[in-house]
Design a protein around this motif. Structure first.
Motif, PDB file in Angstrom:
ATOM      1  N   ALA A  56      39.057  46.770  32.278  1.00 15.51           N
ATOM      2  CA  ALA A  56      39.775  47.543  31.246  1.00 15.51           C
ATOM      3  C   ALA A  56      41.134  46.897  30.946  1.00 15.51           C
ATOM      4  O   ALA A  56      41.587  46.898  29.797  1.00 15.51           O
ATOM      5  CB  ALA A  56      39.941  48.989  31.704  1.00 15.51           C
ATOM      6  N   ILE A  57      41.789  46.348  31.957  1.00 13.56           N
ATOM      7  CA  ILE A  57      43.087  45.672  31.747  1.00 13.56           C
ATOM      8  C   ILE A  57      42.867  44.393  30.924  1.00 13.56           C
ATOM      9  O   ILE A  57      43.575  44.131  29.947  1.00 13.56           O
ATOM     10  CB  ILE A  57      43.763  45.358  33.102  1.00 13.56           C
ATOM     11  N   LEU A  58      41.841  43.634  31.323  1.00 15.48           N
ATOM     12  CA  LEU A  58      41.569  42.370  30.624  1.00 15.48           C
ATOM     13  C   LEU A  58      41.270  42.597  29.148  1.00 15.48           C
ATOM     14  O   LEU A  58      41.649  41.786  28.294  1.00 15.48           O
ATOM     15  CB  LEU A  58      40.382  41.663  31.290  1.00 15.48           C
ATOM     16  N   GLU A  59      40.611  43.708  28.854  1.00  6.76           N
ATOM     17  CA  GLU A  59      40.286  43.979  27.451  1.00  6.76           C
ATOM     18  C   GLU A  59      41.542  44.162  26.602  1.00  6.76           C
ATOM     19  O   GLU A  59      41.505  44.034  25.395  1.00  6.76           O
ATOM     20  CB  GLU A  59      39.386  45.229  27.348  1.00  6.76           C
ATOM     21  N   ARG A  60      42.653  44.481  27.244  1.00  7.90           N
ATOM     22  CA  ARG A  60      43.905  44.687  26.501  1.00  7.90           C
ATOM     23  C   ARG A  60      44.785  43.438  26.484  1.00  7.90           C
ATOM     24  O   ARG A  60      45.801  43.420  25.801  1.00  7.90           O
ATOM     25  CB  ARG A  60      44.690  45.838  27.130  1.00  7.90           C
ATOM     26  N   LEU A  61      44.434  42.436  27.300  1.00  8.98           N
ATOM     27  CA  LEU A  61      45.276  41.237  27.368  1.00  8.98           C
ATOM     28  C   LEU A  61      44.861  40.214  26.324  1.00  8.98           C
ATOM     29  O   LEU A  61      43.679  40.087  26.002  1.00  8.98           O
ATOM     30  CB  LEU A  61      45.176  40.599  28.758  1.00  8.98           C
ATOM     31  N   GLY A  62      45.842  39.473  25.814  1.00  6.80           N
ATOM     32  CA  GLY A  62      45.543  38.393  24.880  1.00  6.80           C
ATOM     33  C   GLY A  62      45.183  37.124  25.639  1.00  6.80           C
ATOM     34  O   GLY A  62      45.086  37.119  26.875  1.00  6.80           O
ATOM     35  N   GLU A  63      45.011  36.047  24.857  1.00  3.58           N
ATOM     36  CA  GLU A  63      44.598  34.754  25.420  1.00  3.58           C
ATOM     37  C   GLU A  63      45.504  34.267  26.550  1.00  3.58           C
ATOM     38  O   GLU A  63      45.043  33.680  27.520  1.00  3.58           O
ATOM     39  CB  GLU A  63      44.611  33.698  24.308  1.00  3.58           C
ATOM     40  N   SER A  64      46.803  34.524  26.428  1.00  2.00           N
ATOM     41  CA  SER A  64      47.706  33.985  27.453  1.00  2.00           C
ATOM     42  C   SER A  64      48.007  35.006  28.558  1.00  2.00           C
ATOM     43  O   SER A  64      48.786  34.732  29.464  1.00  2.00           O
ATOM     44  CB  SER A  64      49.007  33.483  26.822  1.00  2.00           C
ATOM     45  N   GLY A  65      47.368  36.167  28.486  1.00  2.81           N
ATOM     46  CA  GLY A  65      47.530  37.146  29.561  1.00  2.81           C
ATOM     47  C   GLY A  65      46.839  36.655  30.826  1.00  2.81           C
ATOM     48  O   GLY A  65      45.899  35.864  30.765  1.00  2.81           O
ATOM     49  N   ARG A  66      47.316  37.153  31.962  1.00  2.00           N
ATOM     50  CA  ARG A  66      46.788  36.638  33.226  1.00  2.00           C
ATOM     51  C   ARG A  66      46.575  37.810  34.176  1.00  2.00           C
ATOM     52  O   ARG A  66      47.404  38.732  34.215  1.00  2.00           O
ATOM     53  CB  ARG A  66      47.846  35.693  33.778  1.00  2.00           C
ATOM     54  N   LEU A  67      45.486  37.781  34.926  1.00  2.00           N
ATOM     55  CA  LEU A  67      45.222  38.855  35.894  1.00  2.00           C
ATOM     56  C   LEU A  67      44.923  38.258  37.260  1.00  2.00           C
ATOM     57  O   LEU A  67      44.119  37.330  37.380  1.00  2.00           O
ATOM     58  CB  LEU A  67      44.020  39.702  35.459  1.00  2.00           C
ATOM     59  N   ILE A  68      45.600  38.805  38.261  1.00  2.00           N
ATOM     60  CA  ILE A  68      45.303  38.419  39.645  1.00  2.00           C
ATOM     61  C   ILE A  68      44.690  39.651  40.313  1.00  2.00           C
ATOM     62  O   ILE A  68      45.271  40.748  40.244  1.00  2.00           O
ATOM     63  CB  ILE A  68      46.584  37.985  40.381  1.00  2.00           C
ATOM     64  N   GLY A  69      43.522  39.484  40.899  1.00  3.49           N
ATOM     65  CA  GLY A  69      42.858  40.606  41.570  1.00  3.49           C
ATOM     66  C   GLY A  69      42.826  40.361  43.065  1.00  3.49           C
ATOM     67  O   GLY A  69      42.524  39.252  43.510  1.00  3.49           O
ATOM     68  N   LEU A  70      43.155  41.405  43.835  1.00  7.87           N
ATOM     69  CA  LEU A  70      43.114  41.288  45.297  1.00  7.87           C
ATOM     70  C   LEU A  70      42.224  42.378  45.871  1.00  7.87           C
ATOM     71  O   LEU A  70      42.147  43.481  45.329  1.00  7.87           O
ATOM     72  CB  LEU A  70      44.520  41.478  45.898  1.00  7.87           C
ATOM     73  N   ASP A  71      41.573  42.078  46.963  1.00  7.34           N
ATOM     74  CA  ASP A  71      40.892  43.106  47.750  1.00  7.34           C
ATOM     75  C   ASP A  71      40.734  42.534  49.151  1.00  7.34           C
ATOM     76  O   ASP A  71      40.546  41.329  49.312  1.00  7.34           O
ATOM     77  CB  ASP A  71      39.513  43.454  47.163  1.00  7.34           C
ATOM     78  N   ARG A  72      40.825  43.410  50.152  1.00  9.17           N
ATOM     79  CA  ARG A  72      40.655  42.870  51.504  1.00  9.17           C
ATOM     80  C   ARG A  72      39.194  42.836  51.919  1.00  9.17           C
ATOM     81  O   ARG A  72      38.871  42.343  52.995  1.00  9.17           O
ATOM     82  CB  ARG A  72      41.515  43.636  52.499  1.00  9.17           C
ATOM     83  N   ASP A  73      38.312  43.361  51.055  1.00  9.41           N
ATOM     84  CA  ASP A  73      36.885  43.379  51.351  1.00  9.41           C
ATOM     85  C   ASP A  73      36.216  42.196  50.652  1.00  9.41           C
ATOM     86  O   ASP A  73      36.243  42.107  49.422  1.00  9.41           O
ATOM     87  CB  ASP A  73      36.316  44.711  50.848  1.00  9.41           C
ATOM     88  N   SER A  74      35.606  41.307  51.437  1.00  9.01           N
ATOM     89  CA  SER A  74      35.015  40.103  50.827  1.00  9.01           C
ATOM     90  C   SER A  74      33.884  40.465  49.872  1.00  9.01           C
ATOM     91  O   SER A  74      33.640  39.766  48.886  1.00  9.01           O
ATOM     92  CB  SER A  74      34.502  39.155  51.909  1.00  9.01           C
ATOM     93  N   GLU A  75      33.182  41.577  50.133  1.00  7.03           N
ATOM     94  CA  GLU A  75      32.077  41.955  49.234  1.00  7.03           C
ATOM     95  C   GLU A  75      32.621  42.375  47.868  1.00  7.03           C
ATOM     96  O   GLU A  75      32.022  42.091  46.835  1.00  7.03           O
ATOM     97  CB  GLU A  75      31.234  43.062  49.864  1.00  7.03           C
ATOM     98  N   ALA A  76      33.763  43.070  47.865  1.00  8.63           N
ATOM     99  CA  ALA A  76      34.381  43.460  46.585  1.00  8.63           C
ATOM    100  C   ALA A  76      34.817  42.209  45.826  1.00  8.63           C
ATOM    101  O   ALA A  76      34.609  42.105  44.611  1.00  8.63           O
ATOM    102  CB  ALA A  76      35.581  44.373  46.841  1.00  8.63           C
TER     103      ALA A  76
END
Ligand SMILES: C[S@@+](CC[C@H](N)C(=O)[O-])C[C@H]1O[C@@H](n2cnc3c(N)ncnc32)[C@H](O)[C@@H]1O
Length: 336
Positions: A56-76
């Motif tokens: 949902a965040i990515l859908e609002r970002l333009g071409e130069s927007g950037r997202l870093i995703g973290l999770d401590r669960d390797s399956e996620a």
């Protein structure tokens, strides 16, 4: 471009995970709408899970927007990586890290501040629904409950090694269970016969210590308590609340979805303090606290899910979303 850094999982395992990682994100549209204010900014999803909020965040970002995703669960990390790779995405990077390590993640990437951070606390439906992970009292599995399976502490360790008093404290404090003493006594009696290693045996032990009509709620509370203890969830939340503000850009936003009152109280109190000009006790004739307002509260009341969303996704019932916006440094106010 998408890159992931997870514990070793092969390609087939990752694509399989993406298909079976079942989790419906809560308040996703609303969170993205409120969080994303700069479409070319850098955003962090600190609990990426199956990637629903990230999408949902990515859908609002333009071409130069950037997202870093973290999770401590390797399956996620595997599931979110495979899912987000399926769409056309701006720059996305997903890492198996704890959100309390965000400062070092950003430092390694030479990012000084981010425009938004979202934390969707607790566990995913996939984690609860996978018996092997040991989170659920409704199916049998090993007493595990680790979000990061690389860490040594499991629920079995806590249940079998803690003193009676420590068990009672964990169950009372993190589960808000009134029968904490009785449940701790029952656990000690059961483990004296043989170590408690399965969720089903722990659930039977809890049921034996409480009235039948409260059994389901007590099981839920005790399992919640153990999960919080195993994963140090409240300590992690306190730590991120203590350290996050300097990592936000001027006008950067920090949103948190919590699912139980222990977390929500902590978030509410901290956000209100950040947004207050003065934190002197009520009745003080003159301000002596020297407190400076550093943020604006976007949610005077927590945002909750609509009836329609709860009907479709019962997990949304207990969700509370709160968000602040960091004030530019030169606008940090004080009441004196
Ligand atoms: C409710 S789920 C998030 C779901 C996600 N927002 C989505 O849309 O699919 C919570 C996730 O946070 C992760 N998590 C919990 N505590 C964490 C921490 N301290 N650091 C990183 N991840 C954490 C859990 O492993 C789980 O995958």
């Amino acid at each position: 471009m998408l890159s992931t850094h997870a514990a070793p999982l092969n390609h087939g395992m990752i694509m399989g995970l993406a298909d079976k990682y079942n989790h419906v994100p809560v308040l996703a549209g609303k969170v993205a709408e409120m969080l994303v204010w700069n479409t070319s900014g850098t955003y962090v999803d600190g609990t990426i899970g199956g990637g629903g909020h990230a999408r949902a965040i990515l859908e609002r970002l333009g071409e130069s927007g950037r997202l870093i995703g973290l999770d401590r669960d390797s399956e996620a990390v595997g599931a979110a990586g495979a899912r987000l790779a399926r769409g056309s995405t701006p720059r996305v990077e997903i890492l198996q890290r704890d959100y309390t390590e965000l400062a070092s993640v950003l430092e390694a990437k030479r990012i000084s501040r981010v425009d938004g951070l979202i934390l969707d606390l607790g566990i995913s439906s996939y984690q609860v629904d996978t018996p092997d992970r040991g989170f659920s009292f409704q199916s049998d599995g090993p007493l595990d409950m680790r979000m990061d399976r690389g860490k040594p502490l499991t629920a079995a360790h806590i249940v079998n090694e803690s003193s009676r008093d420590e068990l009672e404290r964990i169950i009372r404090e993190y589960g808000e269970e009134r029968q904490a003493r009785g449940v701790a006594n029952a656990i000690v009696r059961t483990r004296d016969r043989a170590p408690l290693t399965s969720t089903a045996r722990l659930a039977d032990t809890i049921r034996s210590a409480v009235r039948r009509r409260w059994a389901v709620k007590s099981c839920a509370r005790v399992f919640q308590a153990l999960r919080i203890a195993v994963n140090q969830e409240l300590d992690k939340l306190k730590l991120v609340l203590d350290t996050m503000l300097p990592l936000l850009s001027n006008r950067g936003r920090f949103g948190i979805i919590s699912y139980h009152s222990l977390e929500d109280r902590l978030v509410k109190r901290t956000f209100e303090t950040w947004a207050s000009d003065c934190i002197c006790p009520p009745g003080f004739p003159q301000c002596v606290c020297q407190h400076r307002r550093v943020a604006v509260l976007h949610t005077k009341r927590a945002v909750v899910a609509s009836r329609e969303e709860v009907a479709k996704n019962p997990r949304a019932r207990s969700a509370r979303f709160r968000m602040i916006e960091r004030l530019p440094d030169d606008q940090h106010a004080h009441c004196n």
